[in-house]
Scaffold this motif. Structure first.
Motif, PDB file in Angstrom:
ATOM      1  N   ASN A  84      -1.112  54.511  17.792  1.00  0.00           N
ATOM      2  CA  ASN A  84      -1.586  54.996  19.082  1.00  0.00           C
ATOM      3  C   ASN A  84      -3.087  55.264  18.962  1.00  0.00           C
ATOM      4  O   ASN A  84      -3.514  56.094  18.160  1.00  0.00           O
ATOM      5  CB  ASN A  84      -0.843  56.280  19.461  1.00  0.00           C
ATOM      6  CG  ASN A  84      -1.115  56.717  20.884  1.00  0.00           C
ATOM      7  OD1 ASN A  84      -2.187  56.490  21.428  1.00  0.00           O
ATOM      8  ND2 ASN A  84      -0.133  57.365  21.504  1.00  0.00           N
ATOM      9  N   GLY A  91       4.558  56.046  31.399  1.00  0.00           N
ATOM     10  CA  GLY A  91       5.311  55.299  30.404  1.00  0.00           C
ATOM     11  C   GLY A  91       5.664  56.145  29.196  1.00  0.00           C
ATOM     12  O   GLY A  91       5.185  57.271  29.048  1.00  0.00           O
ATOM     13  N   PRO A  92       6.501  55.612  28.315  1.00  0.00           N
ATOM     14  CA  PRO A  92       6.841  56.355  27.097  1.00  0.00           C
ATOM     15  C   PRO A  92       5.635  56.437  26.171  1.00  0.00           C
ATOM     16  O   PRO A  92       4.774  55.541  26.181  1.00  0.00           O
ATOM     17  CB  PRO A  92       7.969  55.514  26.477  1.00  0.00           C
ATOM     18  CG  PRO A  92       7.716  54.120  26.986  1.00  0.00           C
ATOM     19  CD  PRO A  92       7.159  54.288  28.366  1.00  0.00           C
ATOM     20  N   PRO A  93       5.528  57.489  25.380  1.00  0.00           N
ATOM     21  CA  PRO A  93       4.394  57.597  24.459  1.00  0.00           C
ATOM     22  C   PRO A  93       4.472  56.531  23.369  1.00  0.00           C
ATOM     23  O   PRO A  93       5.561  56.149  22.925  1.00  0.00           O
ATOM     24  CB  PRO A  93       4.540  59.006  23.882  1.00  0.00           C
ATOM     25  CG  PRO A  93       6.002  59.333  24.026  1.00  0.00           C
ATOM     26  CD  PRO A  93       6.433  58.641  25.285  1.00  0.00           C
ATOM     27  N   VAL A  94       3.324  56.038  22.964  1.00  0.00           N
ATOM     28  CA  VAL A  94       3.246  55.094  21.851  1.00  0.00           C
ATOM     29  C   VAL A  94       3.431  55.870  20.551  1.00  0.00           C
ATOM     30  O   VAL A  94       2.724  56.858  20.297  1.00  0.00           O
ATOM     31  CB  VAL A  94       1.898  54.356  21.844  1.00  0.00           C
ATOM     32  CG1 VAL A  94       1.762  53.491  20.594  1.00  0.00           C
ATOM     33  CG2 VAL A  94       1.758  53.507  23.106  1.00  0.00           C
ATOM     34  N   ILE A  95       4.373  55.441  19.742  1.00  0.00           N
ATOM     35  CA  ILE A  95       4.679  56.122  18.483  1.00  0.00           C
ATOM     36  C   ILE A  95       4.078  55.323  17.327  1.00  0.00           C
ATOM     37  O   ILE A  95       4.345  54.127  17.190  1.00  0.00           O
ATOM     38  CB  ILE A  95       6.197  56.265  18.278  1.00  0.00           C
ATOM     39  CG1 ILE A  95       6.826  57.006  19.462  1.00  0.00           C
ATOM     40  CG2 ILE A  95       6.487  56.994  16.970  1.00  0.00           C
ATOM     41  CD1 ILE A  95       6.293  58.396  19.679  1.00  0.00           C
ATOM     42  N   ASP A  98      -1.258  55.013  25.382  1.00  0.00           N
ATOM     43  CA  ASP A  98      -0.245  55.511  26.315  1.00  0.00           C
ATOM     44  C   ASP A  98      -0.606  55.089  27.740  1.00  0.00           C
ATOM     45  O   ASP A  98      -1.788  55.112  28.129  1.00  0.00           O
ATOM     46  CB  ASP A  98      -0.167  57.038  26.246  1.00  0.00           C
ATOM     47  CG  ASP A  98       0.395  57.532  24.925  1.00  0.00           C
ATOM     48  OD1 ASP A  98       1.188  56.810  24.305  1.00  0.00           O
ATOM     49  OD2 ASP A  98       0.026  58.657  24.516  1.00  0.00           O
TER      50      ASP A  98
END
Length: 369
Positions: A166, A151-155, A147
């Motif tokens: 992640n 930024g957007p969370p890593v899925i 992450d």
């Protein structure tokens, strides 16, 4: 995961070992031979080349030359070797990772090393099952990401042959937090990778293998709206109904794709644990509830086609013993599952597909177990 012995002194070593603690030999796993090897430098044959050592007291060396994976040489992050005639600088496992986190961050480096170790374990099991590596075929590729602030969370997930994870999952505290928040009994790095590899092999073995009709008869119709199914699953919270009668986990009940991936991961759990138990059969036996005699755990790879009923007969008492050992040390159950007959039907479906694939790729004329 089986245990190994040092080529040079015969001492016990492990899949992730880099040095024999008994004789001091450098160790590496050789994916082309699926074995652990004691190596000695071979500078006369070229820079950074190694040969396999012979038994102590002999001067015999294997003619095959290797170099260490670049991630071993530069980052001490891998113990796989590369055949000298393979001009890639990364081993067959590391080269599957297409995107890395920022390794200048010490936390990311530590997490990434743990993730790669789990991926090598996955590679080993899949290769032993004949699923990879196979010349001319491609396995999954991996993206291990962190992450970023703002930024957007890593899925974590799978899409089109790419498995994303992640690297925060390598932190015990973060993984435990997510496990509790999602009401899961089990959450590990190897579990994640096994699950996501299941999505990849669904494409290979079911969709592209002409098995959709059989799959739908066992798991249900995967054409059901996936997003809506997951939303409904999470909306139910902890009230997940009677999932255990037909599934290996609550999450498996969310959608047929997830049912397959969870079942696939569980099958790989079975394969790996049975092989580990078989490696330690030095007088240790497992009580077999179906027999008055005590039952020795056998290696699921010992014959080309292990019978599923034999695996199950060993699995139940083995996991009971595993949990009892954990409880004797004041730990939670290592195997927090109870497999219903409905879940067993699905595991059998996975087993039959894997074994059929194994037989198609095995050399013709071999013995049939």
């Amino acid at each position: 995961m089986r245990v190994f012995n040092c080529d040079h002194c015969g001492h016990l070593v492990f899949f992730d070992s880099v040095r024999c603690l008994h004789c001091g030999s450098e160790l590496a796993f050789l994916p082309d031979q699926m074995s652990m090897a004691a190596l000695t430098p071979a500078p006369q044959d070229g820079p950074d080349l190694w040969r396999r050592r012979g038994r102590r007291g002999t001067s015999e060396y294997s003619g095959r030359l290797y170099r260490m994976c670049r991630h071993h040489t530069n980052l001490q992050a891998c113990n796989f070797a590369v055949p000298a005639n393979d001009f890639a600088d990364l081993c067959v496992s590391c080269r599957q990772t297409r995107v890395l986190p920022d390794l200048s961050d010490a936390s990311n480096l530590r997490r990434w090393k743990q993730v790669e170790a789990a991926k090598r374990q996955l590679f080993y099991t899949l290769a032993r099952l004949g699923l990879e590596p196979v010349p001319g075929t491609a396995g999954p590729v991996f993206e291990f990401l962190a992450d970023l602030p703002g930024g957007p969370p890593v899925i974590t997930g799978h899409l089109g042959g790419t498995i994303t994870l992640n690297v925060a999952e390598a932190d015990d505290e973060e993984r435990a937090r997510r496990r509790i928040a999602l009401g899961e009994p089990y959450r590990t790095l190897i579990g994640h990778l096994r699950h996501e590899s299941g999505h990849f092999y669904w494409d290979q073995l079911v969709r592209d293998g002409g098995q959709l009709e059989g799959f739908r008869a066992v798991f249900g119709d995967e054409r059901a709206d996936y997003g809506a199914a997951l939303n409904a699953h999470y909306a139910r919270g902890m009230d997940l109904g009677d999932w255990a009668a037909r599934h290996v986990s609550a999450y498996a009940a969310s959608h047929p794709w997830e049912d397959w991936a969870e079942t696939w991961a569980h099958y790989l759990h079975m394969i790996d644990l049975l092989e580990t138990a078989a490696s330690y059969q030095t007088g240790v036996t497992v009580p077999d509830p179906n027999s008055p005699a005590r039952h020795h755990v056998t290696d699921p790879f010992a014959v080309p086609r292990p019978l599923f009923q034999d695996m199950v007969r060993q699995w139940v008492p083995l996991t009971l013993m595993l949990n009892s050992l954990n409880r004797s040390l004041g730990q939670d159950d290592a195997y927090p599952f109870a497999l219903s007959s409905g879940a067993m039907v699905k595991l059998r479906f996975v087993h039959d597909l894997v074994q059929a694939q194994f037989q198609r790729r095995a050399p013709q004329g071999g013995s049939q177990g």
